[in-house]
Design an enzyme around this catalytic site. Structure first.
Site, short mmCIF file in Angstrom:
data_model
loop_
_atom_site.label_atom_id
_atom_site.label_comp_id
_atom_site.label_asym_id
_atom_site.label_seq_id
_atom_site.Cartn_x
_atom_site.Cartn_y
_atom_site.Cartn_z
N HIS B 176 17.14 2.54 -4.97
CA HIS B 176 17.96 3.26 -5.96
C HIS B 176 17.53 2.90 -7.38
CE1 HIS B 176 21.98 4.79 -7.52
NE2 HIS B 176 21.64 3.94 -8.48
N GLU B 177 17.41 1.59 -7.63
CA GLU B 177 17.06 1.15 -8.99
C GLU B 177 15.66 1.62 -9.39
OE1 GLU B 177 19.24 0.12 -10.95
OE2 GLU B 177 20.73 -0.08 -9.37
N HIS B 180 15.42 5.19 -10.41
CA HIS B 180 15.81 5.47 -11.79
C HIS B 180 14.57 5.50 -12.69
CE1 HIS B 180 20.10 5.84 -11.73
NE2 HIS B 180 20.30 4.65 -11.19
N TYR B 191 21.61 10.53 -18.95
CA TYR B 191 22.55 9.74 -18.16
C TYR B 191 23.99 10.03 -18.60
CZ TYR B 191 23.46 5.83 -15.03
OH TYR B 191 23.86 5.05 -13.97
N GLU B 200 21.89 9.91 -10.82
CA GLU B 200 22.42 8.95 -9.86
C GLU B 200 22.17 9.40 -8.42
OE1 GLU B 200 23.82 6.01 -9.44
OE2 GLU B 200 23.17 5.63 -11.47
N ASP B 273 32.66 6.08 -17.04
CA ASP B 273 31.46 6.06 -16.21
C ASP B 273 30.44 7.09 -16.70
OD1 ASP B 273 29.79 5.37 -14.04
OD2 ASP B 273 30.67 6.96 -12.80
N HIS B 278 28.60 8.10 -11.49
CA HIS B 278 28.65 7.51 -10.14
C HIS B 278 29.75 8.14 -9.30
CE1 HIS B 278 26.65 4.28 -12.48
NE2 HIS B 278 25.96 4.12 -11.37
#
Lengths: 112, 385
Positions: B176-177, B180, B191, B200, B273, B278
């Site tokens: 996931h990271e 990005h 974002y 996301e 958020d 998310h």
């Protein structure tokens, strides 16, 4: 003195953690309350700008909002975007997280 | 020039030119089609980008075709020793064996698994397509409950042991990271709000594909959870998110209830958020899950290719909403597998099931490019979803 910590962002959104958590220093163990008061003073919290750190690139970072209300009725909020580089603000944030965790543990012990 | 010497992974050096030639010659029809599809990604986008001329920044140059490039997997793991002063100390570099620190090994293997997915399945050489070295920093901060991408590197906390375990424990979070970073290079998707939720969701999609590939799971065998194993036993919940059934991953006294919607009718409007990045990512997440399970087999094979193609489409704007991304995935499915075939239909149906309709007309030909006739009626407006 009352301190509120709000957490936003990170790799997931947790409604429960996102709610501001209030700490009333009067209800904390004296040494914890004292350490927090000292940290607020050393961070010169009431002189800090509303936002510290810049939202540059990246994703899933956490944003913290600390609100301090002292006994004289002064109230100030500072938003911290990680990584928090200023050492005194970082120390204050660490103490708050620690106090929050202790509070949670004792709440869990009372209502298992 | 790259300042570090790079480790050459012998298998990867040989694999693309040799194996793809072999497959082209001796493989089954299916294998041949797959390899040709991988190789064709480049030329498709080359022509698109030529048409778009100077709008493509120099940094986004095409990756060389896999026939000409070698793997450049180059991992470095740093130990932050529970401080927050990046970068910390180097504890493992490419080619070195396991250490006694489980976080270091998990990060190292997770970076490798993510690199392998992008390289072996999508012929993408690292985050930037140009062999960018991968850096992970473990043991960040004290009791730190998060993992994040800072624009250059991945940072992992140990968790507080109260709610969260160490963040390297879940390979899909590592994927996931890193994704990005991929989105930042190819998208980029701002974002915030719907484009942020797409950003996301793309990280969840490819993070989940990393995990499914490590476990060798087909779409119907995968759990489609994100971050399983991160919660301690104190938490009532199984994972951070569920792509299959958004909103059901946890329901806990401290964390609250999983707020993700799985349909546009429950879209959450919020300023928190970053505008719910998310939260609303549950909607495109579920669309991907539906496509992958409808098509069957390994999710990275068809569904993954369609999503990757849409992410790389130069028409994907930084402020894209769900509707315009959906449209690009439908077009990608038609381009890769033929129009009106099962793939295109599965993608269109999936978006429909989460409340996003991609009309036949709008998903047809590109709205620009050489030889494209503009429609006679009023000019098309950008999708407003």
């Amino acid at each position: 003195m009352r301190i509120e910590l709000k957490r936003e962002g990170g790799v997931a959104f947790f409604p429960g953690l996102n709610r501001p958590r209030g700490l009333d220093l009067a209800s904390l163990p004296p040494e914890t309350a004292e350490a927090l008061q000292r940290a607020v003073r050393e961070a010169r919290f009431f002189e800090q700008p509303a936002t510290v750190g810049t939202a540059a690139r990246g994703a899933d970072r956490i944003r913290y909002t600390i609100t301090v209300e002292d006994d004289g009725g002064r109230r100030h909020s500072v938003q911290l975007l990680e990584p928090v580089e200023e050492p005194h603000l970082r120390a204050l944030l660490e103490l708050l997280k620690q106090a929050e965790k202790t509070q949670r543990a004792s709440a869990r012990a009372q209502h298992p | 020039m790259r300042p570090h010497s790079r480790h050459r992974h012998s298998l990867h050096c040989i694999l693309p030119p040799y194996l793809s030639r072999e497959i082209a010659r001796n493989g089954t029809r299916e294998q041949r089609e797959r390899i040709l599809r991988t190789l064709s990604i480049d030329t498709t986008f080359r022509s698109m980008r030529v048409a778009r001329g100077a709008m493509i920044p120099l940094g986004q140059r095409l990756i060389p075709s896999p026939m000409m490039v070698e793997s450049q997997l180059q991992r470095t793991i740093y130990d932050m020793k529970n401080t927050e002063a990046l970068p910390g100390t180097v504890v493992r570099t490419e080619g070195q064996g396991d250490t006694s620190d489980v976080c270091v090994n998990e990060a190292y293997n997770g970076l490798g698994a993510t690199y392998d997915l992008f390289w072996e399945v999508f012929a993408r050489n690292s985050i930037d397509g140009m062999g960018m070295p991968l850096h992970a920093h473990v043991h960040y901060g004290e009791n730190y409950n998060n993992a994040f991408w800072d624009g250059e590197r991945m940072v992992f906390g140990d968790g507080d042991g109260d709610l969260f375990n160490r963040f390297t424990i879940a390979v899909d979070i590592i994927g996931h990271e890193l994704t990005h970073g991929v989105t930042e290079h190819d998208g980029p998707l701002t974002y915030f709000s719907q484009s942020g939720a797409l950003n996301e969701s793309i990280s969840d999609v490819f993070g989940s594909l990393v995990k499914q590939r490590v476990l060798n799971q087909k779409a119907d065998q995968a759990d489609w959870l994100i971050g399983e194993g991160l919660f301690t036993d104190n938490v009532e919940g199984v994972a951070l998110r569920s792509m299959k059934d958004p909103g059901t991953a946890y329901d806990d006294d401290v964390l609250g209830k999983d707020p993700q919607p799985g349909h546009m009718r429950s879209f959450v409007k919020t300023w928190e958020d970053n505008g719910g990045v998310h939260i609303n990512s549950g909607i495109p997440n579920r669309a991907f899950y539906l496509v992958a399970t409808q098509l069957g087999g390994y999710a990275w094979e068809r569904a993954g290719h369609i999503w990757y193609e849409a992410l790389r489409d130069p028409r994907l704007r930084s402020n894209a909403g769900f509707g315009s991304f959906a449209r690009l995935t439908v077009m990608a499915a038609g381009r890769l597998y033929g129009s009106d075939k099962d793939e295109e239909k599965a993608v269109r149906d999936a978006w429909n099931q989460v409340g996003i309709r991609v009309s036949r007309e709008r998903a047809g030909e590109p709205a620009w490019g050489p030889g494209v006739q503009l429609p006679q009626q009023a000019q098309q407006q950008p999708p407003t979803h």
